[in-house]
Write a protein that holds these residues in place. Sequence first.
Motif, PDB file in Angstrom:
ATOM      1  N   GLU A 176      49.813  18.962  -2.680  1.00 26.39           N
ATOM      2  CA  GLU A 176      50.046  18.156  -1.497  1.00 26.39           C
ATOM      3  C   GLU A 176      51.368  17.411  -1.671  1.00 26.39           C
ATOM      4  O   GLU A 176      51.563  16.698  -2.649  1.00 26.39           O
ATOM      5  CB  GLU A 176      48.890  17.169  -1.326  1.00 26.39           C
ATOM      6  CG  GLU A 176      48.627  16.745   0.101  1.00 26.39           C
ATOM      7  CD  GLU A 176      49.719  15.843   0.651  1.00 26.39           C
ATOM      8  OE1 GLU A 176      50.086  16.005   1.818  1.00 26.39           O
ATOM      9  OE2 GLU A 176      50.191  14.973  -0.103  1.00 26.39           O
ATOM     10  N   ASN A 177      52.271  17.567  -0.705  1.00 24.42           N
ATOM     11  CA  ASN A 177      53.623  17.061  -0.946  1.00 24.42           C
ATOM     12  C   ASN A 177      53.719  15.539  -0.961  1.00 24.42           C
ATOM     13  O   ASN A 177      54.591  14.982  -1.624  1.00 24.42           O
ATOM     14  CB  ASN A 177      54.627  17.668   0.047  1.00 24.42           C
ATOM     15  CG  ASN A 177      54.329  17.348   1.495  1.00 24.42           C
ATOM     16  OD1 ASN A 177      53.437  16.553   1.814  1.00 24.42           O
ATOM     17  ND2 ASN A 177      55.079  17.966   2.384  1.00 24.42           N
ATOM     18  N   TYR A 178      52.839  14.836  -0.266  1.00 18.29           N
ATOM     19  CA  TYR A 178      52.915  13.376  -0.312  1.00 18.29           C
ATOM     20  C   TYR A 178      52.627  12.869  -1.719  1.00 18.29           C
ATOM     21  O   TYR A 178      53.339  12.017  -2.248  1.00 18.29           O
ATOM     22  CB  TYR A 178      51.941  12.752   0.684  1.00 18.29           C
ATOM     23  CG  TYR A 178      51.979  11.244   0.633  1.00 18.29           C
ATOM     24  CD1 TYR A 178      53.008  10.542   1.249  1.00 18.29           C
ATOM     25  CD2 TYR A 178      51.026  10.518  -0.073  1.00 18.29           C
ATOM     26  CE1 TYR A 178      53.070   9.157   1.176  1.00 18.29           C
ATOM     27  CE2 TYR A 178      51.079   9.144  -0.156  1.00 18.29           C
ATOM     28  CZ  TYR A 178      52.108   8.472   0.473  1.00 18.29           C
ATOM     29  OH  TYR A 178      52.185   7.106   0.380  1.00 18.29           O
ATOM     30  N   HIS A 179      51.582  13.400  -2.349  1.00 17.37           N
ATOM     31  CA  HIS A 179      51.245  12.963  -3.701  1.00 17.37           C
ATOM     32  C   HIS A 179      52.281  13.449  -4.712  1.00 17.37           C
ATOM     33  O   HIS A 179      52.570  12.763  -5.696  1.00 17.37           O
ATOM     34  CB  HIS A 179      49.844  13.463  -4.078  1.00 17.37           C
ATOM     35  CG  HIS A 179      48.775  12.899  -3.209  1.00 17.37           C
ATOM     36  ND1 HIS A 179      47.620  13.573  -2.912  1.00 17.37           N
ATOM     37  CD2 HIS A 179      48.706  11.716  -2.550  1.00 17.37           C
ATOM     38  CE1 HIS A 179      46.867  12.814  -2.115  1.00 17.37           C
ATOM     39  NE2 HIS A 179      47.513  11.697  -1.882  1.00 17.37           N
ATOM     40  N   ALA A 180      52.859  14.615  -4.478  1.00 17.48           N
ATOM     41  CA  ALA A 180      53.934  15.083  -5.354  1.00 17.48           C
ATOM     42  C   ALA A 180      55.138  14.159  -5.261  1.00 17.48           C
ATOM     43  O   ALA A 180      55.776  13.846  -6.274  1.00 17.48           O
ATOM     44  CB  ALA A 180      54.326  16.510  -4.976  1.00 17.48           C
ATOM     45  N   LEU A 181      55.447  13.689  -4.064  1.00 15.87           N
ATOM     46  CA  LEU A 181      56.556  12.751  -3.897  1.00 15.87           C
ATOM     47  C   LEU A 181      56.276  11.445  -4.625  1.00 15.87           C
ATOM     48  O   LEU A 181      57.179  10.852  -5.237  1.00 15.87           O
ATOM     49  CB  LEU A 181      56.799  12.475  -2.412  1.00 15.87           C
ATOM     50  CG  LEU A 181      57.474  13.590  -1.614  1.00 15.87           C
ATOM     51  CD1 LEU A 181      57.445  13.270  -0.120  1.00 15.87           C
ATOM     52  CD2 LEU A 181      58.916  13.790  -2.074  1.00 15.87           C
ATOM     53  N   ASP A 499      63.110  20.170  -2.394  1.00 14.20           N
ATOM     54  CA  ASP A 499      62.542  20.630  -1.124  1.00 14.20           C
ATOM     55  C   ASP A 499      61.037  20.420  -1.213  1.00 14.20           C
ATOM     56  O   ASP A 499      60.363  21.091  -1.987  1.00 14.20           O
ATOM     57  CB  ASP A 499      62.868  22.110  -0.894  1.00 14.20           C
ATOM     58  CG  ASP A 499      62.328  22.633   0.436  1.00 14.20           C
ATOM     59  OD1 ASP A 499      61.566  21.910   1.098  1.00 14.20           O
ATOM     60  OD2 ASP A 499      62.677  23.778   0.800  1.00 14.20           O
ATOM     61  N   PHE A 500      60.513  19.447  -0.451  1.00 11.69           N
ATOM     62  CA  PHE A 500      59.079  19.182  -0.542  1.00 11.69           C
ATOM     63  C   PHE A 500      58.292  19.793   0.617  1.00 11.69           C
ATOM     64  O   PHE A 500      57.117  19.503   0.804  1.00 11.69           O
ATOM     65  CB  PHE A 500      58.784  17.682  -0.693  1.00 11.69           C
ATOM     66  CG  PHE A 500      59.390  16.781   0.358  1.00 11.69           C
ATOM     67  CD1 PHE A 500      58.721  16.514   1.535  1.00 11.69           C
ATOM     68  CD2 PHE A 500      60.611  16.184   0.137  1.00 11.69           C
ATOM     69  CE1 PHE A 500      59.258  15.654   2.477  1.00 11.69           C
ATOM     70  CE2 PHE A 500      61.174  15.324   1.077  1.00 11.69           C
ATOM     71  CZ  PHE A 500      60.492  15.065   2.258  1.00 11.69           C
ATOM     72  N   THR A 524      66.412  23.128  -9.013  1.00 17.36           N
ATOM     73  CA  THR A 524      65.550  22.948  -7.846  1.00 17.36           C
ATOM     74  C   THR A 524      64.205  22.376  -8.253  1.00 17.36           C
ATOM     75  O   THR A 524      63.628  22.783  -9.257  1.00 17.36           O
ATOM     76  CB  THR A 524      65.272  24.297  -7.144  1.00 17.36           C
ATOM     77  OG1 THR A 524      66.480  25.022  -7.022  1.00 17.36           O
ATOM     78  CG2 THR A 524      64.671  24.078  -5.776  1.00 17.36           C
ATOM     79  N   ILE A 525      63.733  21.419  -7.455  1.00 16.05           N
ATOM     80  CA  ILE A 525      62.326  21.002  -7.520  1.00 16.05           C
ATOM     81  C   ILE A 525      61.746  21.350  -6.161  1.00 16.05           C
ATOM     82  O   ILE A 525      62.158  20.792  -5.139  1.00 16.05           O
ATOM     83  CB  ILE A 525      62.183  19.503  -7.811  1.00 16.05           C
ATOM     84  CG1 ILE A 525      62.840  19.144  -9.143  1.00 16.05           C
ATOM     85  CG2 ILE A 525      60.710  19.106  -7.830  1.00 16.05           C
ATOM     86  CD1 ILE A 525      62.865  17.654  -9.425  1.00 16.05           C
TER      87      ILE A 525
END
Length: 710
Positions: A176-181, A499-500, A524-525
């Motif tokens: 999930e990109n929010y938690h990854a951020l 790039d999320f 890249t991430i």
Amino acid sequence: MFPGVSIQTNTAESEALSAAHMAGMTAQQIASVPAGAETTSSLDRYLVEIADPVLRENLAREIGGMQRQFGLVFERHHPEGIRLPKHAVKRGSKVVISTVNGKPNKDSAFYRVHKLNRDESTALLVDAEGNEAIHPIESLTVAKEFGDIGYPGLRKLSEIRNGDPDAPVHTVINGENYHALEALQYTHAGKIDLIYIDPPYNTGNADWKYNDRYVDSKDGYRHSKWLSFMEKRLLIAKTLLKPTGVIVMAIGDDEHHRLRSLSDQIIGEENFISSVVWSGGRKNDSRFISNSADYMLVYARSRETLVSQDVRWRELKPGVIEALEAAASIWTAAGRDHAEATKQWRAWMKKFKASGAATDAVTRFTTLDSSGRPIRTDGNISWPGGGGPRYDVLHPVTGEPCVVPSRGWMFADPSRMAEEIASGRIYFGPDHTTQPSGLTRLEDMDSQVAESVFQRDRNVAARDLAEVLGDKRFPFPKDRTVLSRWIGLIAPKDAVVLDFFGGSGTTAEAVIRLNAEDGGTRQTILVTNNELSKADDTKLRKAGHKPGDDEYEALGVFHHVTKPRLETVVTGVREDGSIYSEGLAANVAFFELTYLDEPEIVTGHAFNDLAGLFWLKAGGVGGTVELTPGAKADGFALSESGRTAVLFTPGRAKALAEKLHVTEHTISHLFIVTDSEAQGDEAATHFPGGITVERIYGSYLEAFQVNRKD
């Protein structure tokens, strides 16, 4: 609140703002404003008319404290949640009821598991109001809601080592990109050079999910849901950018204007750089206008910082490399005969111009100088508007004064003209009867500013991806050529690119190919998820498969597209063993974002899931550190050809320092497992300066909490 969005810009708010300005004045300053003085709003006029300065100041302060929001106003919807189908339902778990009587449940409410029955086939659930209900375990899915404290980990799935061992590793995260951020706030706060995202366009065609539900055109709140979704992610993304960092956001017509307003509020209107228009082809079935445009909104973290550092974005003119190489080849083939080389050069340039591979900015260089380099000799060196200085400029062959332009020379000082001549920037005709002109060399004029509108057929990207994978698996991928161009234009060669909304992995492929072309060391991430298309989701559910099942997960974008795509690009071999290419020199690591419990972290049982985060913070070079039986016995572990070391036992600090010295293993980050500051400080004394030392577990529990309400 609001079924959509709106813009507030009324007179009362302007008056409140003016009053807020007055609220910042001291009582003496307010009192010094004479009654009836000229003011900017009716509130100012009323305040000035109050004789009592204390009352005037108090009123100004109260009015200024009114929180009136300018710009984009939208409903901030109930918290997002994430489903964790692979997590076991336990007592205390938060869950959603995913199915009712075997069919998908449309209710997205969250429940707490109060207890399980003896055979763990059913669970007693309690909702937010305290109501109880019993449901089969198989109908429940563990979930986390925005506001539930959690602890992320990065579980390594696999890696490809096809590049220099010391080169940064491209990191691909399934989660999930929010938690990854939120996790990246610990590893990369203020470290990202460029963020490129292609978020859901929210076209109304059920192309994205909010709270595990597809959003379509019938949803009256679809725009405010999308804004709520984007706001939380952009707020974190902003903190990850360097002061010179840039964010590029691809978007379509449906949300372009809203994203622009949202970005003005979050990133700052003053940091807006451009709205780039990409025309991707015609739509002849359109009723009114063939609108094939997509957009890229470009913002700087701080435009002022870019300007103060004289940052300028330039790219090579199309065709310039080909032209310079052709000129050198022709000059050699002609035996350095100027007349013959010029003849061949003009013939080549004529064909090159007809091919459309270059613009006039290149094809106008139709002359070669005495060393065979392309030049133009039509530069105007006369005084603008006339009335310029007139002095003698001697012809280098005849020694006689050349013809002076009717408007005079553009250089007021004859010594400046002499400098231009000496540097080879003035062209002289065969004798003094011809007027000199400015000379420019193609090699000195090889770059240009990118235009805000460009054209490229959008169908090329789908064909490229199908060629990589061997079949068509993903609709409407991003174009790697377009991304390579803009990444190369905006970011330095050693940039960290995030790039999320990673989708099919185009950004990572673009960076890998760009590095191969220009020798860069960009890293890249990429954060993507494993969502399925709506069609695949429906088909698999009808067949009895659900999220978390191997059959279901196998067709998700991460496992079915992103991972095999990058593996094929780097190794040159497709999943089925067929050959795609010779491969590219690059290193890629694939991770899955996990969710850990506090006891797992404190007791050390989750270390291998944490190692990826520590490795990423240390720069993502070499291998991660993993907790093996041997490492536990030694009291420390080193990453393979990497920069990270972990000290499990602070008392073994000296032994680790000696091993680093003997093996000449250089590290940049040392993580010490201890909750004691004194132990950590003492252990750190055994290591030289320049190494970043950090305690973990205690600091981790504070720094890595995700899903927080703040």
